[in-house]
Scaffold this motif. Structure first.
Motif, PDB file in Angstrom:
ATOM      1  N   SER A 186       0.833  -1.199   0.000  1.00 56.20           N
ATOM      2  CA  SER A 186       0.000   0.000   0.000  1.00 56.20           C
ATOM      3  C   SER A 186       0.869   1.251   0.000  1.00 56.20           C
ATOM      4  O   SER A 186       1.996   1.238   0.510  1.00 56.20           O
ATOM      5  N   PRO A 187       0.361   2.360  -0.532  1.00 58.71           N
ATOM      6  CA  PRO A 187       1.115   3.621  -0.493  1.00 58.71           C
ATOM      7  C   PRO A 187       1.405   4.071   0.935  1.00 58.71           C
ATOM      8  O   PRO A 187       2.465   4.647   1.203  1.00 58.71           O
ATOM      9  N   GLN A 188       0.485   3.798   1.861  1.00 61.30           N
ATOM     10  CA  GLN A 188       0.682   4.204   3.248  1.00 61.30           C
ATOM     11  C   GLN A 188       1.891   3.507   3.867  1.00 61.30           C
ATOM     12  O   GLN A 188       2.651   4.114   4.625  1.00 61.30           O
ATOM     13  N   THR A 189       2.087   2.246   3.523  1.00 62.98           N
ATOM     14  CA  THR A 189       3.238   1.506   4.056  1.00 62.98           C
ATOM     15  C   THR A 189       4.543   2.078   3.507  1.00 62.98           C
ATOM     16  O   THR A 189       5.521   2.257   4.240  1.00 62.98           O
ATOM     17  N   LEU A 190       4.564   2.368   2.213  1.00 59.14           N
ATOM     18  CA  LEU A 190       5.777   2.911   1.611  1.00 59.14           C
ATOM     19  C   LEU A 190       6.124   4.286   2.158  1.00 59.14           C
ATOM     20  O   LEU A 190       7.296   4.632   2.305  1.00 59.14           O
ATOM     21  N   SER A 223      13.324   2.968   6.266  1.00 56.75           N
ATOM     22  CA  SER A 223      12.035   3.627   6.074  1.00 56.75           C
ATOM     23  C   SER A 223      12.191   4.986   5.413  1.00 56.75           C
ATOM     24  O   SER A 223      11.355   5.386   4.587  1.00 56.75           O
ATOM     25  N   LEU A 224      13.264   5.711   5.729  1.00 53.87           N
ATOM     26  CA  LEU A 224      13.471   7.028   5.137  1.00 53.87           C
ATOM     27  C   LEU A 224      13.895   6.923   3.677  1.00 53.87           C
ATOM     28  O   LEU A 224      13.467   7.717   2.831  1.00 53.87           O
ATOM     29  N   LEU A 225      14.740   5.947   3.362  1.00 54.45           N
ATOM     30  CA  LEU A 225      15.136   5.734   1.972  1.00 54.45           C
ATOM     31  C   LEU A 225      13.923   5.344   1.140  1.00 54.45           C
ATOM     32  O   LEU A 225      13.676   5.910   0.058  1.00 54.45           O
ATOM     33  N   ARG A 226      13.161   4.391   1.642  1.00 52.76           N
ATOM     34  CA  ARG A 226      11.962   3.936   0.932  1.00 52.76           C
ATOM     35  C   ARG A 226      10.973   5.084   0.728  1.00 52.76           C
ATOM     36  O   ARG A 226      10.421   5.275  -0.351  1.00 52.76           O
TER      37      ARG A 226
END
Length: 410
Positions: A43-47, A113-116
């Motif tokens: 999902s976009p929220q996870t990314l 998480s920040l890179l993603r």
């Protein structure tokens, strides 16, 4: 392989997988004027979630240069911790190795998480990239002219080239009929983030034990000014559950003891996660109208922290090959063009896989005799400037024939 759906929405490139490799490839390809669509079930929220879960990656200097060339580095710099030095030891014995890259640096540590999130934000903002998220794929097909992906909701997308960037369980690789050479190390990697009583001084520490290495990788200080690090601890498969289930206090005490206390008390601050360690190498990286990048093509032992960097080198090489082909008016799925990409990347990937495999096996040998041999070897490396330079260049990702995306712009 079946006939494609002529009513499918068409693009030059279909990338399966919105991980770092897939999104970086999309951003690189649109710079050459190619139309790109990325499909993933996530999902976009996870990314976009910036929450730190303890996982972080070592980005070699050339990988960080890629982020600079893609326009992402400035926004990530505040959260990136430079790696200025690497210290390697055989347990807590004397005679270890120190690799100092000087002003050049080795690279940076950055929370995953920040890179993603940065890659996803950039791809979302690019009008030439179509992100199809939360998508369940029903049918995958390739014929002589195109690849087609049909989703469970009936939407269909076609492209001249299908890129597998889904990870180790790659349906694209299976569609291509590409076999996988693999074996299990019967080990698991345990990952968490910790605070340190003493400063890491931007040093990445690798301490080898017969059961597996403990990597202590520098992160930026937390909001309270405490030194932080990412831990990657390799343990035998049968012991992993016991280590993961320990209390934070007991796990921190074990890490403090394993490190010899030179960083003071170590305290876990995020939940622990673990995953099985395997070596996987695809027998090919391309097939008619299909190319593989990243973990879809290769997975190595985390002993050197080079897995993501190998994937980004794939991305840079494939983007350059396809970009040059686009300028000549070539079909992105042209097999001769794709084989140029494969020839560029297969040897580098195989050599890194072999090197990490040998290191893990060598340092896993118990007893005083193997330990003596290892320490003698480290002394030889430490006194030989050429070998030291080679190892530093490998850590920085600056050896070999580099794609343009990994190099500083003139």
């Amino acid at each position: 392989m079946t006939d494609t759906n002529i009513s499918a929405q068409h693009s030059d490139i279909l990338i399966m997988g919105a991980g770092p490799a897939g999104l970086a490839l999309a951003l690189a390809l649109v710079r050459s004027g190619l139309s790109v669509r990325v499909i993933d079930r996530i999902s976009p929220q996870t990314l976009a979630d910036p929450g730190f879960d303890g996982r972080a990656s070592a980005l070699a200097s050339t990988s960080w240069q890629m982020l600079q060339n893609l326009g992402l580095a400035d926004g990530l710099w505040r959260d990136a911790c430079p790696i200025d030095r690497i210290a390697v030891s055989d347990g807590l014995r004397k005679g270890g190795l120190d690799f100092d890259a000087g002003a050049e640096g080795m690279g940076v540590m950055l929370p995953n998480s920040l890179l993603r999130g940065a890659l996803f934000e950039a791809a979302s903002a690019d009008d030439d990239i179509d992100l199809v998220m939360g998508a369940e794929v029903a049918i995958r097909a390739v014929d002589a002219h195109r690849a087609t992906i049909t989703l469970a909701d009936g939407r269909a997308f076609s492209a001249s080239l299908l890129v597998g960037a889904e990870g180790r369980m790659s349906p694209t690789r299976d569609l291509a009929g590409i076999t996988l050479v693999q074996w299990s190390y019967r080990q698991r990697g345990i990952v968490t983030a910790v605070t340190l009583e003493k400063s890491h001084q931007n040093t990445a520490f690798e301490i080898f034990y017969p059961d597996g290495p403990v990597a202590i990788l520098p992160l930026n200080d937390d909001d309270d000014g405490r030194a932080m690090a990412s831990i990657v601890w390799t343990v035998p498969e049968g012991k992993a559950d016991a280590w993961v289930s320990l209390s934070d206090r007991a796990f921190g005490a074990a890490l403090t003891k394993m490190s010899g206390g030179f960083l003071g008390e170590i305290t876990p601050v995020t939940p622990r996660s673990s995953w099985p360690l395997t070596l996987c190498q695809a027998s090919a990286m391309v097939a008619p109208r299909i190319a593989l990048v990243g973990d879809s093509a290769h997975i190595i032992h985390p002993i050197a922290g080079q897995g993501l960097n190998l994937g980004l080198r794939d991305v840079a090489a494939l983007a350059q090959v396809l970009g040059e082909g686009a300028r000549l008016g070539l079909d992105p799925g042209d097999l001769a063009q794709l084989k140029r990409y494969q020839d560029w990347r297969m040897l580098d990937n195989a050599m890194m896989a072999g090197a990490t495999d040998v290191l893990n096996r060598l340092y896993g040998l118990p007893g005083s005799a193997p330990s003596l041999v290892r320490r003698l070897g480290m002394q030889i490396v430490g006194r030989t400037g050429l070998i030291r330079r080679f190892i530093i260049d490998e850590a920085r990702g600056s050896s070999g024939d580099l794609p343009e995306l990994l190099m500083a712009s003139d």
